[in-house]
Design a protein around this motif. Sequence first.
Motif, short mmCIF file in Angstrom:
data_model
loop_
_atom_site.label_atom_id
_atom_site.label_comp_id
_atom_site.label_asym_id
_atom_site.label_seq_id
_atom_site.Cartn_x
_atom_site.Cartn_y
_atom_site.Cartn_z
N TYR A 1 -6.80 92.37 28.21
CA TYR A 1 -6.79 92.95 26.88
C TYR A 1 -5.98 92.09 25.91
O TYR A 1 -6.41 91.82 24.79
CB TYR A 1 -6.25 94.37 26.89
CG TYR A 1 -6.49 95.06 25.56
CD1 TYR A 1 -7.74 95.57 25.25
CD2 TYR A 1 -5.49 95.13 24.60
CE1 TYR A 1 -8.00 96.16 24.02
CE2 TYR A 1 -5.74 95.71 23.37
CZ TYR A 1 -6.99 96.23 23.09
OH TYR A 1 -7.24 96.78 21.86
N GLN B 1 -7.13 90.19 22.49
CA GLN B 1 -6.47 90.38 21.20
C GLN B 1 -6.06 89.04 20.58
O GLN B 1 -6.20 88.83 19.37
CB GLN B 1 -5.24 91.27 21.36
CG GLN B 1 -5.55 92.74 21.58
CD GLN B 1 -6.12 93.38 20.32
OE1 GLN B 1 -7.32 93.48 20.16
NE2 GLN B 1 -5.25 93.81 19.44
N LEU C 1 -13.47 91.65 26.70
CA LEU C 1 -13.42 93.11 26.71
C LEU C 1 -14.51 93.70 27.60
O LEU C 1 -14.32 94.77 28.20
CB LEU C 1 -13.54 93.65 25.28
CG LEU C 1 -12.33 93.39 24.38
CD1 LEU C 1 -12.63 93.80 22.95
CD2 LEU C 1 -11.10 94.12 24.89
N LEU D 1 -13.04 93.59 30.90
CA LEU D 1 -12.06 94.67 31.01
C LEU D 1 -12.73 95.99 31.34
O LEU D 1 -12.26 96.75 32.20
CB LEU D 1 -11.28 94.80 29.69
CG LEU D 1 -10.36 96.01 29.56
CD1 LEU D 1 -9.18 95.90 30.53
CD2 LEU D 1 -9.85 96.17 28.13
N ARG E 1 -8.98 101.76 26.06
CA ARG E 1 -9.29 100.62 25.21
C ARG E 1 -10.67 100.07 25.53
O ARG E 1 -11.42 99.67 24.63
CB ARG E 1 -8.21 99.54 25.39
CG ARG E 1 -6.84 99.97 24.93
CD ARG E 1 -5.76 98.99 25.34
NE ARG E 1 -5.64 98.90 26.79
CZ ARG E 1 -4.73 98.17 27.42
NH1 ARG E 1 -3.85 97.47 26.70
NH2 ARG E 1 -4.67 98.13 28.72
N ALA E 2 -11.02 100.08 26.82
CA ALA E 2 -12.36 99.63 27.23
C ALA E 2 -13.42 100.63 26.76
O ALA E 2 -14.49 100.25 26.28
CB ALA E 2 -12.42 99.47 28.74
#
Length: 667
Positions: A95, A99, A114, A117, A126-127
């Motif tokens: 992650y 970013q 991502l 991820l 977040r995924a």
Amino acid sequence: MKIKNLLYSFLFCNIFFMANAQTASTKNADKKYDNYAYADAIKAYESLVEKGVRDEKVFQRLGNSYYLIGELQEALKYYQELFFLNENQEAEYLYKYAQCLKSEGNYTQSDEILEKLSQKAPSDKRAILFLNNRNYLEDIKANSDRFDIADAGINSKDSDYGSTILDNKLVFTSARDTGSIIKKNFKWTNKAISTLYSVELNPDGSIGKPMLFHKENLKVNFNQSTPVFTKDGRTMYFTRNNSVDGKRRQNENKITFLKLYKATLIGDEWKEVQELPFNSDEYSVAHPALSIDEKTLYFASDMPGTFGLSDIFKVSIETDGTFGKPENLGPEINTEGRETFPFISDEKELYFSSDGRPGLGGLDIYVSKINKDGSFEEVQNIGEPINSKQDDFAFIINSKNRNGFFSSNRINGQGLDDVYRFTENRRLICEQSVSGTITDQETNETLSNVSLILFDEAGKSAVEAKSDINGNYVFSNVKCGKKYFIKTSKEEYLFKEVSLTLKKATGSTSLPIALEKKPKPITAIPVVIKVNNTIKPVKVTITVGTDLGKLLQIPMNFFDLGKATIKKTSEPQLQKLVDMLNQYPTIKLDIRSHTDSRSSSESNQILSDKRAESTKDWLIQKGINANRLTAKGYGETQLVNKCADGVKCTEKEHQQNRRSEFIIVSL
């Protein structure tokens, strides 16, 4: 031979001492990292890299150190080295790598990371947010270009951030050089410690000269920042390094965390400085914000119960000045990343910064409306130019004039962090009106006084309406970009459910609805039935449209919950149908199965279809000709009362909707 042995011995000893030196250097770097002295840790780890060390842990911690002090492009360099050494990294590194790629505008590769991820940690919020918002850049673009921004006119070459308004002053945090002979640095960044400054906001829009805000009681040699004031200007909550009577406090590992403090204005001096009771030596509590009624304090913390690196919490402020128990705002707001710098607007909006949601890079600023019950509406990225590829945070806004301030470490700023002022020219509110005309499906005649209920996919936001004398209905202020359902009801007409998905743009959507009339009786015959299983006959007249289930008083609960197999105990009751159909061989039945609105509409439809077919098969097995029977499930589309999704009902009311009908379609 001896010379050779001596050479071997020399080489062995040299390698041994070099290995020991490297081990000592690594331990030293690790100690600095574990003590949150990230700037010093960076120097120590980079020294190892310069000596040729290529170790996963070193690159992990170098990347993390730069990430946590906001230097994302430097962090990217070491995350790239890390993934070159070994692509199989933990979710957290995936992650942060993604970013940092955004900090250079590389959204394509960031999205690819991502995707990995989401495969490695499918339950990571977040995924999930990424998978559910693949077009996040388009959504952010739609929310952008709503602000005019400019330098606030108060910035230095150091770090300036975290502003708030007190009367006609802007109070902010700065690490600028105060001219002191002795300069203290903050180990996290190795930069000068920060303290509070204020500046006059003149009526003509100009800004005065920044001055130290604190009086004697606020002078300390530790970081203090992000103040918030009560409306009367008499109470201040602020962030400071853990300290008592001007002396630093540490935990058992000699780490000093952040705490929240309260001060009271007595005369013209801030006195009675006291720390809040939910602070701890074992975690940080920081960045306070007050609710409109000043009965709730919001803040950021990594205390136990935190989902990620830091979460946003709230705590009640009691009338006697004591505090309740801190509450995590939950997964509606918080992720496995960093949520921080909360602010509550006068319109009950929560603004906050996060690096755990789909954004442009680093910390982005988001907003969510707080509902009356304390829940939150959809979280939205407020867009460019407030948000950038770097860290953007500490957003405040005046809800009346739409002016405000925020902080950022974006490129081309004056210092490490800078304060910017802004004016919002267009509101983020995206709403549509949904309207249409209700008509008779057969005659096209407009229908008045039709009851309608609108609700979203989660069964929430239920709103009721009725069609007017011209058959027109309207739902105003419906949130954009979501899927909705509308259910209708009117006497003599079948229930109907229609769906629609609104575009992410303010405007209107037209949805005409045509209703089908219930079948009308076309003929009638007298029949004789038994009442309560007695031999006393009762003569009634049945017509097309008669429900034999009601006529014969058959209980509706002849299925187990969630199943479609007729219970053995219910067969004697259903035998009444068999007897009636044998007695009157010209009757044809339509078997209709219905559910209540609980569970999803899809599963309810499937279950009702199965139950209708199961009932038909049972009657056929009892000797009823299949040509006399039809069967259909209606799920939750033909409720007999108000109990739609999102409407609170009793179990008895729901039971009315869980029914089977045996409708005569031919005599």
